[in-house]
Write a protein that holds these residues in place. Structure first.
Motif, PDB file in Angstrom:
ATOM      1  N   PHE A 126      -2.557   1.273  -0.139  1.00 19.17           N
ATOM      2  CA  PHE A 126      -1.259   1.924  -0.243  1.00 19.17           C
ATOM      3  C   PHE A 126      -1.464   3.403   0.017  1.00 19.17           C
ATOM      4  O   PHE A 126      -2.200   4.080  -0.699  1.00 19.17           O
ATOM      5  N   GLY A 128       1.101   5.810   0.525  1.00 20.69           N
ATOM      6  CA  GLY A 128       2.215   6.693   0.224  1.00 20.69           C
ATOM      7  C   GLY A 128       1.868   7.679  -0.883  1.00 20.69           C
ATOM      8  O   GLY A 128       0.777   7.636  -1.466  1.00 20.69           O
ATOM      9  N   ARG A 130       1.354   9.297  -4.336  1.00 19.60           N
ATOM     10  CA  ARG A 130       1.013   8.632  -5.596  1.00 19.60           C
ATOM     11  C   ARG A 130       1.851   9.241  -6.719  1.00 19.60           C
ATOM     12  O   ARG A 130       1.386  10.050  -7.502  1.00 19.60           O
ATOM     13  N   ARG A 131       3.124   8.819  -6.753  1.00 23.90           N
ATOM     14  CA  ARG A 131       4.065   9.323  -7.736  1.00 23.90           C
ATOM     15  C   ARG A 131       4.373   8.246  -8.763  1.00 23.90           C
ATOM     16  O   ARG A 131       4.057   7.077  -8.581  1.00 23.90           O
ATOM     17  N   SER A 134       6.348   5.396  -7.254  1.00 27.81           N
ATOM     18  CA  SER A 134       5.604   4.393  -6.489  1.00 27.81           C
ATOM     19  C   SER A 134       4.888   3.435  -7.424  1.00 27.81           C
ATOM     20  O   SER A 134       4.835   2.223  -7.172  1.00 27.81           O
ATOM     21  N   GLY A 137       7.460   1.003  -8.599  1.00 25.96           N
ATOM     22  CA  GLY A 137       7.798   0.015  -7.578  1.00 25.96           C
ATOM     23  C   GLY A 137       6.748  -1.075  -7.454  1.00 25.96           C
ATOM     24  O   GLY A 137       7.080  -2.265  -7.344  1.00 25.96           O
ATOM     25  N   TYR A 159      -2.930  -0.769  -5.021  1.00 30.38           N
ATOM     26  CA  TYR A 159      -2.325   0.549  -5.238  1.00 30.38           C
ATOM     27  C   TYR A 159      -3.330   1.548  -5.809  1.00 30.38           C
ATOM     28  O   TYR A 159      -3.504   2.645  -5.272  1.00 30.38           O
TER      29      TYR A 159
END
Length: 255
Positions: A126, A128, A130-131, A134, A137, A159
């Motif tokens: 993953f 994207g 790393r918030r 996320s 989700g 993740y």
């Protein structure tokens, strides 16, 4: 007592114990993976719903020796949003478990296992930001899978492996995440009437084996090469997923 002895003597229960040991060893070493090994094999031997309950039971209190140290090392800024997403999604997964045709569910579980193992093996990550959103989700995805099949781990593994965290931090995150997930799943199972006396008896039989395997896996974590162990684990998981497909029932189910 007679019912307990009868369940313990069933060939399916005895065969299940081998899967229990392999699953527990992998869980103790990596912090995840028990469901990947156990659910496909046990789903073929005793049925998918029974397999999910057995794994839930043996993966609860017996995991305390690996959970307590992990509590000090987990990244709660990432773990807690993932747990929240899982809490919201688990009831949907449990509804699938309670209503879907067992054979169809087994096909689905095996396909999910194979796809996720391929993703882990291929190195796909993953990428994207790393918030917290996320993590939330990914937790939603894990919750649906966890409620239906007890396989909530692979999305979280992919993740967390995408970041720069050390293996020990990733392992701690997974162990704490699974602890929360176990509590949430148990509540959802209870209100959906998923528990059965026979499944809990099988879990009681498998718990000592699972505990011993957890301790074995934790010991291996400090001794074995991570690369070598991962290769062996992935091979076992893929074999389990393939052999447990419904087309192989004649080999796994006693006649």
């Amino acid at each position: 007592m007679e019912a307990f002895i009868a369940v313990a003597a069933e060939p399916a229960t005895l065969a299940m114990l081998a899967a229990v040991f392999v699953a527990g060893t992998l869980r103790g070493f990596a912090g995840f993976g028990a469901g990947l090994v156990f659910i496909p094999v046990a789903g073929a031997l005793i049925g998918p719903r029974a397999a999910v309950i057995v794994l839930w039971a043996i993966d609860s209190l017996p995991t305390l020796p690996i959970l307590l140290p992990a509590l000090r090392h987990a990244d709660y800024r990432s773990v807690l949003p993932a747990v929240l997403g899982t809490a919201i999604a688990i009831p949907f997964g449990v509804h699938v478990l309670a209503t879907l045709d067992p054979v169809l569910l087994r096909w689905g579980m095996s396909v999910v296992v194979v796809v996720l193992v391929i993703l882990l093996f291929s190195g796909m990550r993953f990428e994207g930001p790393r918030r917290r959103a996320s993590a939330f989700g990914v937790g939603l995805i894990g919750g649906v899978l966890g409620g239906a099949t007890q396989l909530s781990g692979p999305p979280m593994v992919v993740y967390w492996m995408s970041g720069t965290e050390a293996a020990a931090r990733i392992r701690a995150n997974l162990i704490v995440f699974f602890a929360f997930g176990t509590v949430l799943s148990g509540i959802a199972f209870y209100f959906n009437g998923i528990f059965s006396a026979e499944s809990l008896m099988r879990a009681a039989i498998g718990t000592p084996v699972y505990f011993a395997a957890l301790m074995t896996g934790q010991r291996l974590f400090s001794l074995a090469s991570e690369r070598a162990f991962r290769a062996v684990a992935i091979t076992l998981i893929v074999m389990a997923a393939i052999v447990s497909l419904p087309v192989f029932d004649g080999m796994l189910r006693p006649q």
